[in-house]
Design a protein around this motif. Structure first.
Motif, PDB file in Angstrom:
ATOM      1  N   SER A  64     -91.726  35.308 -55.820  1.00 36.04           N
ATOM      2  CA  SER A  64     -93.123  35.553 -55.455  1.00 36.04           C
ATOM      3  C   SER A  64     -93.551  34.918 -54.141  1.00 36.04           C
ATOM      4  N   PRO A  65     -92.921  35.238 -53.035  1.00 36.79           N
ATOM      5  CA  PRO A  65     -93.387  34.699 -51.748  1.00 36.79           C
ATOM      6  C   PRO A  65     -94.791  35.203 -51.415  1.00 36.79           C
ATOM      7  N   LEU A  66     -95.590  34.323 -50.778  1.00 33.50           N
ATOM      8  CA  LEU A  66     -96.989  34.654 -50.498  1.00 33.50           C
ATOM      9  C   LEU A  66     -97.121  35.226 -49.077  1.00 33.50           C
ATOM     10  N   CYS A  67     -96.582  36.414 -48.877  1.00 35.53           N
ATOM     11  CA  CYS A  67     -96.553  36.990 -47.527  1.00 35.53           C
ATOM     12  C   CYS A  67     -97.949  37.163 -46.945  1.00 35.53           C
ATOM     13  N   SER A  68     -98.925  37.462 -47.792  1.00 34.95           N
ATOM     14  CA  SER A  68    -100.267  37.715 -47.255  1.00 34.95           C
ATOM     15  C   SER A  68    -100.883  36.443 -46.655  1.00 34.95           C
ATOM     16  N   GLN A  69    -100.362  35.263 -47.054  1.00 33.99           N
ATOM     17  CA  GLN A  69    -100.908  34.006 -46.501  1.00 33.99           C
ATOM     18  C   GLN A  69     -99.974  33.385 -45.463  1.00 33.99           C
ATOM     19  N   CYS A  70     -98.975  34.128 -45.071  1.00 34.88           N
ATOM     20  CA  CYS A  70     -97.930  33.518 -44.247  1.00 34.88           C
ATOM     21  C   CYS A  70     -98.311  33.494 -42.757  1.00 34.88           C
ATOM     22  N   PRO A  71     -98.212  32.320 -42.127  1.00 33.80           N
ATOM     23  CA  PRO A  71     -98.604  32.214 -40.716  1.00 33.80           C
ATOM     24  C   PRO A  71     -97.637  32.910 -39.757  1.00 33.80           C
ATOM     25  N   ILE A  72     -96.418  33.206 -40.217  1.00 37.26           N
ATOM     26  CA  ILE A  72     -95.441  33.823 -39.299  1.00 37.26           C
ATOM     27  C   ILE A  72     -95.129  35.258 -39.716  1.00 37.26           C
ATOM     28  N   GLN A  73     -96.046  35.828 -40.466  1.00 34.79           N
ATOM     29  CA  GLN A  73     -95.851  37.201 -40.958  1.00 34.79           C
ATOM     30  C   GLN A  73     -95.517  38.181 -39.827  1.00 34.79           C
ATOM     31  N   THR A  74     -96.198  38.034 -38.680  1.00 36.25           N
ATOM     32  CA  THR A  74     -96.001  38.995 -37.588  1.00 36.25           C
ATOM     33  C   THR A  74     -94.605  38.885 -36.955  1.00 36.25           C
ATOM     34  N   HIS A  75     -93.886  37.804 -37.274  1.00 31.12           N
ATOM     35  CA  HIS A  75     -92.544  37.629 -36.715  1.00 31.12           C
ATOM     36  C   HIS A  75     -91.462  37.999 -37.727  1.00 31.12           C
ATOM     37  N   CYS A  76     -91.892  38.438 -38.907  1.00 36.26           N
ATOM     38  CA  CYS A  76     -90.944  38.546 -40.016  1.00 36.26           C
ATOM     39  C   CYS A  76     -90.404  39.978 -40.174  1.00 36.26           C
ATOM     40  N   HIS A  77     -89.107  40.150 -39.940  1.00 30.91           N
ATOM     41  CA  HIS A  77     -88.473  41.468 -40.080  1.00 30.91           C
ATOM     42  C   HIS A  77     -88.529  41.947 -41.528  1.00 30.91           C
ATOM     43  N   ALA A  78     -88.317  41.036 -42.472  1.00 35.33           N
ATOM     44  CA  ALA A  78     -88.295  41.453 -43.886  1.00 35.33           C
ATOM     45  C   ALA A  78     -89.665  42.000 -44.283  1.00 35.33           C
ATOM     46  N   PHE A  79     -90.714  41.312 -43.857  1.00 33.50           N
ATOM     47  CA  PHE A  79     -92.075  41.760 -44.187  1.00 33.50           C
ATOM     48  C   PHE A  79     -92.335  43.135 -43.563  1.00 33.50           C
ATOM     49  N   ARG A  80     -91.904  43.282 -42.330  1.00 31.67           N
ATOM     50  CA  ARG A  80     -92.115  44.546 -41.618  1.00 31.67           C
ATOM     51  C   ARG A  80     -91.364  45.693 -42.304  1.00 31.67           C
ATOM     52  N   ARG A 117     -93.620  26.229 -49.999  1.00 31.12           N
ATOM     53  CA  ARG A 117     -94.941  26.569 -50.528  1.00 31.12           C
ATOM     54  C   ARG A 117     -95.386  28.008 -50.296  1.00 31.12           C
ATOM     55  N   VAL A 118     -94.840  28.674 -49.310  1.00 33.66           N
ATOM     56  CA  VAL A 118     -95.276  30.050 -49.015  1.00 33.66           C
ATOM     57  C   VAL A 118     -94.112  31.037 -49.177  1.00 33.66           C
ATOM     58  N   CYS A 119     -93.049  30.789 -48.455  1.00 38.65           N
ATOM     59  CA  CYS A 119     -91.903  31.699 -48.508  1.00 38.65           C
ATOM     60  C   CYS A 119     -90.962  31.230 -49.625  1.00 38.65           C
ATOM     61  N   THR A 120     -91.480  31.256 -50.841  1.00 37.23           N
ATOM     62  CA  THR A 120     -90.754  30.696 -51.989  1.00 37.23           C
ATOM     63  C   THR A 120     -89.671  31.670 -52.471  1.00 37.23           C
ATOM     64  N   CYS A 130     -83.565  33.708 -42.981  1.00 35.69           N
ATOM     65  CA  CYS A 130     -82.902  34.952 -43.414  1.00 35.69           C
ATOM     66  C   CYS A 130     -83.933  36.066 -43.570  1.00 35.69           C
ATOM     67  N   ARG A 131     -85.129  35.723 -44.047  1.00 37.76           N
ATOM     68  CA  ARG A 131     -86.159  36.750 -44.197  1.00 37.76           C
ATOM     69  C   ARG A 131     -86.739  37.126 -42.832  1.00 37.76           C
ATOM     70  N   VAL A 132     -87.041  36.112 -42.049  1.00 36.77           N
ATOM     71  CA  VAL A 132     -87.677  36.364 -40.751  1.00 36.77           C
ATOM     72  C   VAL A 132     -86.785  37.219 -39.849  1.00 36.77           C
ATOM     73  N   ARG A 133     -85.467  36.983 -39.895  1.00 36.22           N
ATOM     74  CA  ARG A 133     -84.562  37.754 -39.042  1.00 36.22           C
ATOM     75  C   ARG A 133     -83.694  38.741 -39.828  1.00 36.22           C
ATOM     76  N   GLY A 149     -88.075  43.849 -52.487  1.00 33.28           N
ATOM     77  CA  GLY A 149     -88.890  43.604 -51.293  1.00 33.28           C
ATOM     78  C   GLY A 149     -88.252  42.558 -50.393  1.00 33.28           C
ATOM     79  N   VAL A 150     -89.076  41.614 -49.911  1.00 34.80           N
ATOM     80  CA  VAL A 150     -88.527  40.594 -48.994  1.00 34.80           C
ATOM     81  C   VAL A 150     -87.471  39.722 -49.674  1.00 34.80           C
ATOM     82  N   GLN A 151     -87.481  39.742 -50.989  1.00 31.00           N
ATOM     83  CA  GLN A 151     -86.495  38.939 -51.719  1.00 31.00           C
ATOM     84  C   GLN A 151     -85.076  39.515 -51.655  1.00 31.00           C
TER      85      GLN A 151
HETATM   86 FE1  SF4 Z   1     -91.463  34.727 -45.996  1.00 35.40          FE
HETATM   87 FE2  SF4 Z   1     -91.691  36.679 -44.183  1.00 35.40          FE
HETATM   88 FE3  SF4 Z   1     -93.187  36.746 -46.376  1.00 35.40          FE
HETATM   89 FE4  SF4 Z   1     -93.626  34.908 -44.490  1.00 35.40          FE
HETATM   90  S1  SF4 Z   1     -93.889  37.107 -44.303  1.00 35.40           S
HETATM   91  S2  SF4 Z   1     -93.583  34.569 -46.710  1.00 35.40           S
HETATM   92  S3  SF4 Z   1     -91.569  34.487 -43.800  1.00 35.40           S
HETATM   93  S4  SF4 Z   1     -90.974  36.881 -46.277  1.00 35.40           S
END
Ligand code: SF4
Length: 529
Positions: free
Chosen positions: A255-271, A249-252, A205-208, A321-323
């Motif tokens: 407090s999701p850890l977006c800065s450590q997320c391996p798929i950050q570049t694919h994540c619409h919510a982060f963008r 563990r990351v996209c909790t 849901c966050r990624v898309r 935010g992404v939440q």
């Molecule tokens: Fe979740 Fe996207 Fe943040 Fe990664 S970058 S932790 S997928 S919200």
């Protein structure tokens, strides 16, 4: 029907729009319908359509997983067990245990279970009583019962061979739904299928940027479609576990850890959040410099926003935010229930025994042992407890008890997912009486036997309360017993006997270590020596 449902999901404005369409012409209505279907089918913003992106997503996620995955017993079995039957059985057990329960809690239960029943045949040969015993404390007891039923079915109908595909798992095993079948199929059998559990729902849901009700049918189908598209064809099991691990563990949830997320570049919510922050900062800079802001980047959005049944149904909340993703419907409040419970004990030689009754074989806590109990009507006055306890005891014991035989112990609150339970606890000591003939499914258990029996966490809490109230009573008496003349000593002795009797007679042992684990007991012992 489906059009009506999606219109309802999109809200009032769309309903009005459709009403307008109805009023105009049939031609217009058809066009609108087609547009709507196209929108939900082809809104590429919420899906993965680009093969290089899918490939990059898989590689980023799996690389992270290989470096960060937790070593878990069921993962080891899935990786190393050559026998496909044992492997499938082991993953099935782990997946059922992990439903609604945290990994850390499951590990011990899983190891104990697999030690006792390493194959599906061994589990099928066990009794439900044994299964409940091993499951005791893990909660949602119907899961253990279904595993047992499933094992018996595999042995009787499939000659002991676990199903070899997702469809078979789904069709033949009780308690195995779409997610569990996908997880077992991909992890144990290497089938290329997605697996959408709570963690994966959140990540996708966050990624898309899927913000419609995540429990609704449109979102559920979209998530499965995405999961089935992006799953790695070479390592489907690892990919699905990586998605779950990332969610845990990351996209909790908080407090999701977006800065450590391996798929950050694919994540619409982060963008979205990053662009929003950039916009705010540029606006502030322009304001300070008293210049018009010309270089603000636009937030990328769904091209069908406004009519898309996957977009946010409510406004974007900047603080979240992404939440903002995923969105869930408001939870139903749990049912509030009060239950009258009685600890009935008797002395047998050196042993104190407790009366237990068995719950029905279906429904909540099926087949588990509990203290004699009855659900109280909400508006019942406390004065009636004595009468109810007397009536309740007549169901179980041959002896008639008076209302003054019962002692109030206290109240225990136990929260289940859908019930807010308060136990109103009383105790009574009985002598020279026996339980009625076995029609009531009752038994007397010693403390030791109770410790290993299939009893719920609620019962353990009640016994802990009873233990501490017994100790408090004893302490109270000790304080009152001060040295003095013989008469005082004599009267104190009488008092002490009275209280001790009320707590189960002079032979009753302390319950303090009653539910402590053997590990804790060993620790205490070694500390004392
Ligand atoms: Fe979740 Fe996207 Fe943040 Fe990664 S970058 S932790 S997928 S919200």
């Amino acid at each position: 029907m489906s059009r009506l449902r999606s219109a309802m999901q999109r809200g009032k404005s769309v309903v009005l729009e459709n009403t307008e369409v109805k009023k105009s012409s049939n031609k217009k209505k058809t066009k609108a319908t087609i547009k709507e279907e196209e929108t939900s089918e082809h809104s590429s913003y919420h899906f993965f359509n680009d093969l290089p992106e899918i490939s990059a997503y898989r590689s980023h996620l799996l690389q992270w997983y290989d470096q960060n995955k937790r070593e878990l017993p069921w993962r080891t079995v899935a990786m190393t067990e050559p026998d496909v039957n044992i492997r499938t059985y082991a993953v099935w057990v782990s997946e059922i245990m992990l439903q609604q329960t945290q990994v850390a809690t499951v590990i011990d239960y899983y190891n104990k279970w697999m030690q006792r029943w390493p194959t599906v045949e061994k589990l099928a040969a066990a009794t439900l009583e044994e299964v409940n015993q091993v499951w005791a404390g893990l909660g949602y007891y119907s899961r253990g019962r279904r595993l047992h039923e499933g094992a018996k079915k595999v042995v009787s109908d499939l000659n002991g061979q676990m199903p070899r595909c997702t469809e078979g798992l789904l069709k033949l095993l009780p308690g195995v739904g779409r997610y569990t079948a996908g997880a077992i199929g991909s992890i144990a059998l290497g089938q290329v299928t997605g697996a959408v559990d709570g963690n994966v729902i959140r990540v996708l849901c966050r990624v898309r940027a899927i913000g419609a009700d995540s429990t609704g049918p449109a979102v559920t189908e979209a998530l499965w479609k995405i999961a089935n598209t992006i799953v790695d064809t070479e390592r489907p099991g690892d990919f699905n576990q990586a998605m779950m691990e990332l969610g845990a563990r990351v996209c909790t949830p908080k407090s999701p850890l977006c800065s450590q997320c391996p798929i950050q570049t694919h994540c619409h919510a982060f963008r979205k959040v990053s662009i929003k922050q950039e916009q705010d900062s540029k606006r502030l800079q322009s304001k300070l410099a008293s210049k018009p802001n010309t270089s603000v980047v636009d937030i990328e959005n769904c091209s069908a926003a406004g009519s898309c049944n996957l977009c946010l149904s409510e406004d974007w909340d900047s603080k979240q935010g992404v939440q903002n993703y995923p969105r869930k419907p408001v939870k139903k409040a749990p049912r509030v229930e009060k239950t009258l419970t009685c600890i009935v004990q008797r002395q047998r030689g050196q042993e104190t025994e407790y009366l237990l009754t068995q719950r029905p074989s279906k429904g909540l806590l099926a087949g588990m042992w509990e203290l004699p109990s009855m659900v109280l009507e909400s508006d019942l006055s406390e004065n009636k407890h004595g009468d109810l306890l007397c009536t309740m005891m007549q169901r179980f014991l041959d002896t008639l008890l008076g209302t003054d035989s019962f002692q109030f112990v206290g109240e225990v609150v136990h929260i289940l997912s859908h019930i807010h339970q308060t136990y109103v606890v009383y105790s009574v000591c009985v002598s020279d009486c026996s339980e009625k003939e076995q029609e009531q499914n009752t038994c007397w258990l010693t403390k030791c036997a109770l410790q290993g029996a299939a009893v719920s966490t609620g019962l353990k809490k009640i016994m802990k309360l009873y233990d501490s109230s017994s100790k408090a009573n004893t302490r109270d008496i000790k304080r009152k017993l001060s040295p003095g003349d013989g008469t005082e000593k004599q009267s104190n002795k009488k008092k002490k006997l009275k209280v001790v009797a009320a707590n189960g007679g002079p032979k009753q042992l302390s319950l303090s270590k009653f539910f402590s684990t053997s590990k804790q007991a060993t620790k205490t012992k070694s500390k004392n020596t």
